[in-house]
Motif scaffolding. Structure first.
Motif, PDB file in Angstrom:
ATOM      1  N   SER A   7      -4.142  -6.233  17.671  1.00  0.00           N
ATOM      2  CA  SER A   7      -2.731  -6.133  17.308  1.00  0.00           C
ATOM      3  C   SER A   7      -2.549  -6.159  15.801  1.00  0.00           C
ATOM      4  N   SER A   8      -3.220  -7.103  15.129  1.00  0.00           N
ATOM      5  CA  SER A   8      -3.110  -7.175  13.676  1.00  0.00           C
ATOM      6  C   SER A   8      -3.742  -5.961  13.016  1.00  0.00           C
ATOM      7  N   SER A   9      -4.840  -5.462  13.592  1.00  0.00           N
ATOM      8  CA  SER A   9      -5.475  -4.254  13.057  1.00  0.00           C
ATOM      9  C   SER A   9      -4.558  -3.051  13.207  1.00  0.00           C
ATOM     10  N   LEU A  10      -3.884  -2.953  14.345  1.00  0.00           N
ATOM     11  CA  LEU A  10      -2.955  -1.850  14.561  1.00  0.00           C
ATOM     12  C   LEU A  10      -1.782  -1.928  13.595  1.00  0.00           C
ATOM     13  N   LEU A  11      -1.253  -3.132  13.409  1.00  0.00           N
ATOM     14  CA  LEU A  11      -0.144  -3.306  12.483  1.00  0.00           C
ATOM     15  C   LEU A  11      -0.578  -2.996  11.054  1.00  0.00           C
ATOM     16  N   GLY A  12      -1.784  -3.460  10.681  1.00  0.00           N
ATOM     17  CA  GLY A  12      -2.288  -3.176   9.347  1.00  0.00           C
ATOM     18  C   GLY A  12      -2.610  -1.718   9.127  1.00  0.00           C
ATOM     19  N   THR A  13      -2.888  -0.975  10.200  1.00  0.00           N
ATOM     20  CA  THR A  13      -3.155   0.453  10.073  1.00  0.00           C
ATOM     21  C   THR A  13      -1.862   1.248  10.006  1.00  0.00           C
ATOM     22  N   VAL A  14      -0.887   0.859  10.805  1.00  0.00           N
ATOM     23  CA  VAL A  14       0.392   1.565  10.806  1.00  0.00           C
ATOM     24  C   VAL A  14       1.145   1.339   9.499  1.00  0.00           C
ATOM     25  N   PHE A  15       0.971   0.163   8.900  1.00  0.00           N
ATOM     26  CA  PHE A  15       1.739  -0.203   7.717  1.00  0.00           C
ATOM     27  C   PHE A  15       1.617   0.805   6.575  1.00  0.00           C
ATOM     28  N   PRO A  16       0.406   1.259   6.161  1.00  0.00           N
ATOM     29  CA  PRO A  16       0.334   2.155   5.003  1.00  0.00           C
ATOM     30  C   PRO A  16       0.714   3.595   5.302  1.00  0.00           C
ATOM     31  N   MET A  17       0.807   3.974   6.545  1.00  0.00           N
ATOM     32  CA  MET A  17       1.094   5.381   6.866  1.00  0.00           C
ATOM     33  C   MET A  17       2.371   5.881   6.214  1.00  0.00           C
ATOM     34  N   PRO A  18       3.515   5.210   6.379  1.00  0.00           N
ATOM     35  CA  PRO A  18       4.732   5.759   5.777  1.00  0.00           C
ATOM     36  C   PRO A  18       4.711   5.741   4.262  1.00  0.00           C
ATOM     37  N   TRP A  19       4.053   4.740   3.654  1.00  0.00           N
ATOM     38  CA  TRP A  19       4.076   4.661   2.193  1.00  0.00           C
ATOM     39  C   TRP A  19       3.240   5.758   1.549  1.00  0.00           C
ATOM     40  N   LEU A  20       2.125   6.100   2.137  1.00  0.00           N
ATOM     41  CA  LEU A  20       1.332   7.203   1.606  1.00  0.00           C
ATOM     42  C   LEU A  20       2.081   8.517   1.771  1.00  0.00           C
ATOM     43  N   MET A  21       2.655   8.725   2.931  1.00  0.00           N
ATOM     44  CA  MET A  21       3.438   9.935   3.160  1.00  0.00           C
ATOM     45  C   MET A  21       4.659   9.979   2.241  1.00  0.00           C
ATOM     46  N   TYR A  22       5.274   8.817   2.039  1.00  0.00           N
ATOM     47  CA  TYR A  22       6.418   8.738   1.131  1.00  0.00           C
ATOM     48  C   TYR A  22       6.016   9.110  -0.290  1.00  0.00           C
ATOM     49  N   ALA A  23       4.867   8.600  -0.773  1.00  0.00           N
ATOM     50  CA  ALA A  23       4.430   8.871  -2.134  1.00  0.00           C
ATOM     51  C   ALA A  23       4.235  10.369  -2.354  1.00  0.00           C
ATOM     52  N   MET A  24       3.634  11.041  -1.389  1.00  0.00           N
ATOM     53  CA  MET A  24       3.408  12.484  -1.528  1.00  0.00           C
ATOM     54  C   MET A  24       4.723  13.254  -1.446  1.00  0.00           C
ATOM     55  N   ALA A  25       5.626  12.801  -0.586  1.00  0.00           N
ATOM     56  CA  ALA A  25       6.920  13.472  -0.489  1.00  0.00           C
ATOM     57  C   ALA A  25       7.762  13.226  -1.731  1.00  0.00           C
ATOM     58  N   ASP A  26       7.679  12.030  -2.296  1.00  0.00           N
ATOM     59  CA  ASP A  26       8.419  11.728  -3.517  1.00  0.00           C
ATOM     60  C   ASP A  26       7.936  12.577  -4.684  1.00  0.00           C
ATOM     61  N   ASP A  27       6.666  12.942  -4.683  1.00  0.00           N
ATOM     62  CA  ASP A  27       6.129  13.853  -5.701  1.00  0.00           C
ATOM     63  C   ASP A  27       6.421  15.318  -5.393  1.00  0.00           C
ATOM     64  N   GLY A  28       6.974  15.594  -4.216  1.00  0.00           N
ATOM     65  CA  GLY A  28       7.307  16.962  -3.854  1.00  0.00           C
ATOM     66  C   GLY A  28       6.198  17.731  -3.190  1.00  0.00           C
ATOM     67  N   LEU A  29       5.044  17.103  -2.941  1.00  0.00           N
ATOM     68  CA  LEU A  29       3.931  17.813  -2.314  1.00  0.00           C
ATOM     69  C   LEU A  29       4.097  17.922  -0.810  1.00  0.00           C
ATOM     70  N   LEU A  30       4.818  17.002  -0.194  1.00  0.00           N
ATOM     71  CA  LEU A  30       5.234  17.120   1.196  1.00  0.00           C
ATOM     72  C   LEU A  30       6.756  17.272   1.223  1.00  0.00           C
TER      73      LEU A  30
END
Length: 628
Positions: A347-370
């Motif tokens: 459960s903690s591993s799943l939560l720790g894996t899901v946690f960075p997904m939106p922030w990485l995607m957000y960073a690329m979208a904020d730069d305009g690459l996504l």
């Protein structure tokens, strides 16, 4: 005319991002996380399925009791990666992790490739852990879920698809996605509860191993194996004997085991990825990474010692090693305690894996690459709502349709590639010149240097004579980095990556020929080593940046190069089918980049200003001692 267009297109691919906060960016971020939160996230993601499943697999088939050494080797490799992450995190504490590091040091196209594949590895990591959670829970209740779904929604197809659609795993991913939508504080609180239970269970297992363990299990012989085979035990569960003793499968088995154990340490990069929510990132991120790796290393070694002392290595159950170990020593009820810890760890591993997904995607979208819609921030919780929904849905679909074993290898390539890039970034950035001039305060000296700085290291050609260049390779006169010395390091670093890749390929495909003294293979390996040593000495002789940082990787350039070699060597172990899947994912990514990202990136639409050097861009985010 054509050459000019080609040159302009190339400039777009290699343009780098200045490390400056975007307008209005800081107001959206809630700096809530401290060191304890970061360690909880890192340990939660790292100390998951590996400690309950990988330990048994490696002990039975790869290393035997020498799994302790395998984890030691894998832990040292992870420390190298963690040191590199900590170095760059101290320079650039922003979300995006290896994506941002490559954007700043190498260029836009390279950054997109790394970020895109990091999304793949994190999404697949979440899907695979969700599948493992579903399997574990299903086994506790008598496999009723799998039997019901397999009879109703059977979709067996070849090539990594599961035999049934796992709606339980899908629901689990969507549930945790909803928790993350509520905000980072709520999700880290839940994660800490899971971590606490997991640590207590692991402590119980280690203590039990000290009580019920038998040192004779590290000295097993063929006679012991024969007695177990002819005894009342289930012979089907017996693994290979090897040569017996503490190292039954030799040094080669230890290395193969280390390659598998390395994946059990994957997860500490979540700390660097969540840098935007950290209260004091330049101090907290490096400490969080090192503490996380140290805790996980001690836990893996302790569990390995306890398990191999409690049960002969060839009798360890590979799928549920710890639960079966307590049955073996006569502590049957304790297996339920282990099951609770297993579920909490997953459960903690799943939560720790899901946690960075939106922030990485957000960073690329904020730069305009996504797509820019993925950069939308919820006004109340401060979380990237659209990126969370998109990444969670993708992970849920993969958990629904794909088999657990089919997800593992594909997840590993992106992770290893990112780790290699971070090590390369450390190697390059440390030797770049420091220029602390602000954009608004340019001196005449900087203005005169702008035409040279504007060029990237790949295309810049030093104007000095050949003799001066040769002298600067081994005996540079400057004590601080210059543009020329930075270009020398960049070129040598790229050549070293190429040479290390070739050497890894030779060692991975023809190891017996190399070590048996085959003239062709051995000569090729020796020549590669000599070239690697030569280019390493050239980099070592160049001046390093004296800029003060909270943390710096020691022993440059050896440690980053060693990290690159280990990661590339592990990538060479992947199957051809995994590389095909990896290629398909990247074709989709290239279509997005060339069809959307290259035209909508903020660097494309911003005012055309001469870009600063790499070290200058990184150091802009580090306040001076005179700052209020």
């Amino acid at each position: 005319m054509l050459c000019q267009k080609v040159h302009q297109f190339h400039q777009k691919l290699v343009r780098r991002r200045p490390l400056e906060p975007r307008e209005g960016f800081e107001s959206h971020m809630a700096h809530r996380l401290n060191i304890l939160d970061l360690v909880a996230l890192g340990v939660g993601r790292t100390l998951g399925a590996g400690v309950y499943i990988v330990v048994g697999e490696v002990a039975v088939y790869k290393a035997g009791p020498a799994i302790v050494i395998s984890f030691l080797v894998a832990g040292l490799s992870s420390v190298l990666c963690g040191l590199c992450f900590a170095d760059l995190a101290a320079r650039a504490p922003c979300s995006g992790s290896a994506y941002l590091y490559s954007y700043v040091t190498v260029g836009q196209l390279y950054a997109f490739i790394i970020g895109w594949n990091l999304i793949l590895s994190i999404v697949i990591g979440a899907a695979s852990v969700a599948r493992a959670w579903s399997y574990t829970f299903d086994s506790l209740i008598g496999n009723h879920i799998s039997q019901a779904l397999q009879g109703t929604f059977s979709l067996y197809m070849p090539f990594s698809l599961a035999t049934y659609a796992d709606f339980f795993a899908l629901g689990l991913v969507l549930l945790l996605m909803g928790v993350l939508v509520l905000g980072a504080r709520e999700s880290t609180l839940v994660n800490k509860v899971f971590i606490g239970i997991n640590v207590l269970v692991l402590s119980f297992i280690i203590l039990s191993g000290c009580i019920k363990g038998d040192l004779h299990n590290w000295q097993l012989t063929e006679q012991d194996y024969t007695l177990n085979t002819s005894g009342p035990s289930d012979t089907y569960s017996l693994g290979p004997l090897g040569s017996g003793g503490f190292v039954p499968f030799g040094f080669e088995g230890i290395l193969h085991g280390a390659a598998m154990c390395f994946y059990a340490f994957d997860g500490f990069d979540v700390i660097a990825i969540t840098g935007e929510e950290v209260q004091n990132p330049r101090r907290s991120i490096p400490l969080g990474i090192i503490i996380t790796i140290s805790i996980c290393f001690l836990a893996y070694v302790g569990i390995s010692v306890a398990l191999t002392l409690m049960v002969p290595y060839y009798q360890i159950h590979p799928e549920s090693p710890l639960s079966q170990a307590f049955l073996h020593v006569g502590w049957g009820p304790a297996r339920y305690v282990v099951a609770v810890g297993n579920l909490c760890a997953l459960s903690s591993s799943l939560l720790g894996t899901v946690f960075p997904m939106p922030w990485l995607m957000y960073a690329m979208a904020d730069d305009g690459l996504l797509f820019r819609g993925l950069a939308r921030i919820h006004p109340r919780t401060g979380t990237p709502i659209m990126a969370t929904l998109a990444s969670g849905t993708l992970a849920g679909v993969m958990a629904l349709l794909f088999e657990f074993r089919g997800l593992v290898n594909l997840m590993s390539i992106g992770t290893l590639l990112a780790y290699s890039l971070v090590a390369l970034s450390v190697l390059v950035v440390r030797y770049q010149p420091d220029q602390n001039f602000s954009k608004k305060e340019k001196t005449e000296e900087e203005i005169e240097m702008e035409p040279e700085v504007e060029e990237t290291p790949l295309e810049s050609v030093p104007k000095a004579g050949t003799s001066k260049i040769l002298k600067s390779l081994c005996d540079p006169l400057d004590t601080i980095p210059t543009l020329a010395s930075g270009q020398i390091v960049y070129g040598c670093a790229l050549l070293l990556v190429l040479l290390l890749t070739i050497l890894s390929l030779v060692l991975a495909r023809w190891p017996s020929d190399v070590f048996s003294g085959d003239p062709v293979s051995t000569t090729a390996a020796v020549l590669l080593l000599l070239l690697i040593v030569g280019f390493t000495v050239i980099i070592w002789r160049q001046p390093q940046s004296p800029a003060p940082l909270p943390f710096k990787v020691p022993a440059l350039p050896v440690l980053p190069l060693l990290s690159i070699f280990v990661n590339v060597y592990l990538m060479m172990q992947m199957t051809s089918g995994t590389w095909v899947q990896f290629g398909i994912w990247n074709v989709i990514g290239f279509a997005i980049y060339f069809g959307y990202g290259i035209q909508h990136s903020l660097e494309e639409n911003s005012d055309q200003e001469p870009p600063a050097s790499t070290s200058q861009m990184l150091d802009k985010n580090i306040p001076s001692d005179e700052s209020p």
